[in-house]
Motif scaffolding. Structure first.
Motif, PDB file in Angstrom:
ATOM      1  N   LEU A 124       0.853  -1.121   0.085  1.00 27.65           N
ATOM      2  CA  LEU A 124       0.105  -0.096   0.146  1.00 27.65           C
ATOM      3  C   LEU A 124       0.880   1.356   0.073  1.00 27.65           C
ATOM      4  N   VAL A 125       0.569   2.048  -0.857  1.00 27.60           N
ATOM      5  CA  VAL A 125       1.206   3.501  -0.848  1.00 27.60           C
ATOM      6  C   VAL A 125       0.458   4.739  -0.164  1.00 27.60           C
ATOM      7  N   VAL A 126       0.760   5.291   0.566  1.00 33.55           N
ATOM      8  CA  VAL A 126      -0.058   6.346   1.324  1.00 33.55           C
ATOM      9  C   VAL A 126       1.058   7.543   1.450  1.00 33.55           C
ATOM     10  N   SER A 127       0.336   8.839   1.791  1.00 29.57           N
ATOM     11  CA  SER A 127       1.234   9.910   2.046  1.00 29.57           C
ATOM     12  C   SER A 127       1.359  10.235   3.561  1.00 29.57           C
ATOM     13  N   GLU A 128       1.011  11.372   3.971  1.00 31.59           N
ATOM     14  CA  GLU A 128       0.830  11.710   5.257  1.00 31.59           C
ATOM     15  C   GLU A 128      -0.477  10.931   5.747  1.00 31.59           C
ATOM     16  N   LEU A 129      -0.164  10.097   6.750  1.00 36.60           N
ATOM     17  CA  LEU A 129      -1.347   9.232   7.404  1.00 36.60           C
ATOM     18  C   LEU A 129      -2.444   9.804   7.797  1.00 36.60           C
ATOM     19  N   THR A 130      -3.664   9.477   7.312  1.00 38.46           N
ATOM     20  CA  THR A 130      -5.136   9.690   7.801  1.00 38.46           C
ATOM     21  C   THR A 130      -5.529   8.879   8.508  1.00 38.46           C
ATOM     22  N   TRP A 131      -6.818   9.208   9.287  1.00 38.31           N
ATOM     23  CA  TRP A 131      -7.327   7.894   9.544  1.00 38.31           C
ATOM     24  C   TRP A 131      -8.278   7.033   8.650  1.00 38.31           C
ATOM     25  N   PRO A 132      -8.686   7.475   7.602  1.00 38.89           N
ATOM     26  CA  PRO A 132      -9.352   6.672   6.464  1.00 38.89           C
ATOM     27  C   PRO A 132      -8.119   5.703   5.886  1.00 38.89           C
ATOM     28  N   ASP A 133      -6.860   6.287   5.909  1.00 37.43           N
ATOM     29  CA  ASP A 133      -5.568   5.412   5.570  1.00 37.43           C
ATOM     30  C   ASP A 133      -5.354   4.364   6.507  1.00 37.43           C
ATOM     31  N   GLN A 134      -5.731   4.634   8.086  1.00 39.98           N
ATOM     32  CA  GLN A 134      -5.324   3.593   9.126  1.00 39.98           C
ATOM     33  C   GLN A 134      -6.699   2.693   8.857  1.00 39.98           C
ATOM     34  N   GLU A 135      -7.825   2.930   8.698  1.00 35.45           N
ATOM     35  CA  GLU A 135      -9.001   2.074   8.594  1.00 35.45           C
ATOM     36  C   GLU A 135      -8.761   0.962   7.477  1.00 35.45           C
TER      37      GLU A 135
ATOM     38  N   SER B 225      -6.909 -14.817   4.496  1.00 36.37           N
ATOM     39  CA  SER B 225      -6.770 -15.600   3.360  1.00 36.37           C
ATOM     40  C   SER B 225      -5.824 -16.430   3.368  1.00 36.37           C
ATOM     41  N   ASP B 226      -5.703 -17.073   2.287  1.00 35.38           N
ATOM     42  CA  ASP B 226      -4.811 -18.589   2.086  1.00 35.38           C
ATOM     43  C   ASP B 226      -3.382 -18.268   1.507  1.00 35.38           C
ATOM     44  N   LYS B 227      -2.935 -16.912   1.454  1.00 37.34           N
ATOM     45  CA  LYS B 227      -1.948 -16.497   0.658  1.00 37.34           C
ATOM     46  C   LYS B 227      -0.637 -17.133   1.816  1.00 37.34           C
ATOM     47  N   HIS B 228       0.295 -17.423   0.881  1.00 35.65           N
ATOM     48  CA  HIS B 228       1.375 -17.935   1.560  1.00 35.65           C
ATOM     49  C   HIS B 228       2.243 -16.850   2.285  1.00 35.65           C
ATOM     50  N   HIS B 229       2.158 -15.426   1.512  1.00 33.59           N
ATOM     51  CA  HIS B 229       2.929 -14.240   2.270  1.00 33.59           C
ATOM     52  C   HIS B 229       1.888 -13.432   2.807  1.00 33.59           C
ATOM     53  N   LYS B 230       1.687 -13.356   4.352  1.00 33.64           N
ATOM     54  CA  LYS B 230       0.709 -12.629   4.621  1.00 33.64           C
ATOM     55  C   LYS B 230       1.286 -11.260   5.331  1.00 33.64           C
ATOM     56  N   THR B 231       2.552 -10.720   5.210  1.00 37.12           N
ATOM     57  CA  THR B 231       3.057  -9.583   5.513  1.00 37.12           C
ATOM     58  C   THR B 231       2.402  -8.416   4.652  1.00 37.12           C
ATOM     59  N   LEU B 232       1.870  -7.370   5.241  1.00 35.24           N
ATOM     60  CA  LEU B 232       1.540  -6.173   4.648  1.00 35.24           C
ATOM     61  C   LEU B 232       2.795  -5.159   4.396  1.00 35.24           C
ATOM     62  N   ILE B 233       3.053  -4.593   3.311  1.00 36.77           N
ATOM     63  CA  ILE B 233       4.015  -3.534   3.209  1.00 36.77           C
ATOM     64  C   ILE B 233       3.376  -2.364   2.983  1.00 36.77           C
ATOM     65  N   VAL B 234       3.646  -1.307   3.916  1.00 36.00           N
ATOM     66  CA  VAL B 234       3.105   0.103   3.805  1.00 36.00           C
ATOM     67  C   VAL B 234       4.057   0.982   3.278  1.00 36.00           C
ATOM     68  N   VAL B 235       4.205   1.590   2.178  1.00 35.88           N
ATOM     69  CA  VAL B 235       5.009   2.657   1.886  1.00 35.88           C
ATOM     70  C   VAL B 235       4.581   4.097   2.119  1.00 35.88           C
ATOM     71  N   HIS B 236       5.229   4.822   2.977  1.00 41.88           N
ATOM     72  CA  HIS B 236       4.609   6.187   3.305  1.00 41.88           C
ATOM     73  C   HIS B 236       5.595   7.216   2.338  1.00 41.88           C
ATOM     74  N   ASN B 237       4.814   7.554   1.349  1.00 42.96           N
ATOM     75  CA  ASN B 237       5.553   8.373   0.466  1.00 42.96           C
ATOM     76  C   ASN B 237       5.480   9.976   0.647  1.00 42.96           C
ATOM     77  N   PHE B 238       6.406  10.490   1.389  1.00 51.26           N
ATOM     78  CA  PHE B 238       6.350  11.704   1.710  1.00 51.26           C
ATOM     79  C   PHE B 238       6.975  12.678   0.675  1.00 51.26           C
ATOM     80  N   TYR B 239       6.297  12.825  -0.512  1.00 46.56           N
ATOM     81  CA  TYR B 239       6.718  13.248  -1.783  1.00 46.56           C
ATOM     82  C   TYR B 239       6.962  14.801  -1.719  1.00 46.56           C
ATOM     83  N   ASP B 240       6.501  15.582  -0.612  1.00 47.83           N
ATOM     84  CA  ASP B 240       7.036  16.969  -0.478  1.00 47.83           C
ATOM     85  C   ASP B 240       8.041  17.212   0.596  1.00 47.83           C
TER      86      ASP B 240
END
Length: 256
Positions: free
Chosen positions: A90-101, A113-128
């Motif tokens: 997931l790519v987010v910028s400045e974290l908001t509560w909708p992002d958290q939800e 899920s039945d996925k083998h890899h269950k680790t979520l990766i979150v990229v906080h893209n502070f592009y400014d």
């Protein structure tokens, strides 16, 4: 929406898809960067993007329900992308509560899920963010102070180790989510940290990637049909159709 997903995909896959605030991904894009990168990146349209009124003006009065149509389309795209992906980023910028939800909802889907890899990766893209002090402050404000977990590092063989946040889940049996940061490209902070973070992400993707025996277009058709069954009682057969006025032909080495 407008978080820089395609920009991140470009750097991860060393590709050159058009990206920027005036360019937005429509539907799903499949990017096969090169022969030496044995993965296919799946880029999705952003969530919470504005309704395209021009599109709905072409529909009959009975067909028009712009907001409902938009929400349904976004949900379908998200479900399809989730079904096809080995690694969810997931790519987010400045974290908001909708992002958290939204992050929590994806964590829940991965857990169930039945996925083998269950680790979520979150990229906080502070592009400014352009300098390192502001980057560290934003990282603490949006990630470290809002979640339970630990700041950790991994030596990448580069000038500095990769810094990431390992988010602790409610249950000890759940795999932690991983949060990383990016700064504005070509800024002092971006030149220092972004290459390290991209290499860290490539390693994580490579470790979790599961080779597929199925041809991509057949996998897309089967997963689309399975996803449609979640929302319709009797989905019709699914096929791929090239529509000339939607997008130009894909560049060599890329498929959409």
């Amino acid at each position: 929406f407008n978080r820089g997903k395609t920009h991140v995909v470009n750097h991860l896959g060393r590709s050159n898809l058009a990206s920027g605030k005036k360019l937005h991904t429509r539907g799903l894009s499949f990017i096969k960067p090169s022969k030496d990168i044995p993965v296919v990146f799946l880029d999705t349209a952003g969530t919470n993007s504005p309704v395209d009124r021009k599109y709905f003006q072409k529909l009959t009065e009975a067909q028009r329900d712009p907001l409902s149509e938009k929400k349904t389309t976004e949900i379908l795209i998200q479900e399809l992308a989730f079904a096809m992906a080995d690694v969810v980023i997931l790519v987010v910028s400045e974290l908001t509560w909708p992002d958290q939800e939204f992050i929590e909802s994806v964590q829940r889907k991965l857990r169930e899920s039945d996925k083998h890899h269950k680790t979520l990766i979150v990229v906080h893209n502070f592009y400014d963010i352009t300098n390192e002090d502001d980057l560290i402050d934003m990282w603490r404000e949006c990630v470290v102070s809002t979640m339970t977990g630990t700041v950790e590092s991994l030596q990448m063989g580069l000038e500095f180790p990769a810094i990431y946040f390992k988010q602790q889940m409610k249950s000890e049996s759940e795999l932690p989510s991983i949060h990383v940061f990016l700064a504005k490209e070509d800024s002092d902070a971006g030149k220092l940290w972004n290459p390290i973070m991209y290499e860290f992400l490539r390693q994580k993707i490579s470790q979790a990637h599961t080779p597929k025996k199925e041809v991509l277009h057949k996998l897309l058709i089967s997963k689309t049909y399975d996803t449609l069954k979640l929302y319709t009682r009797s989905p019709q057969g699914v096929s791929l159709v090239w529509v000339e006025d939607v997008a130009p032909p894909p560049a060599k080495g890329h498929s959409h």
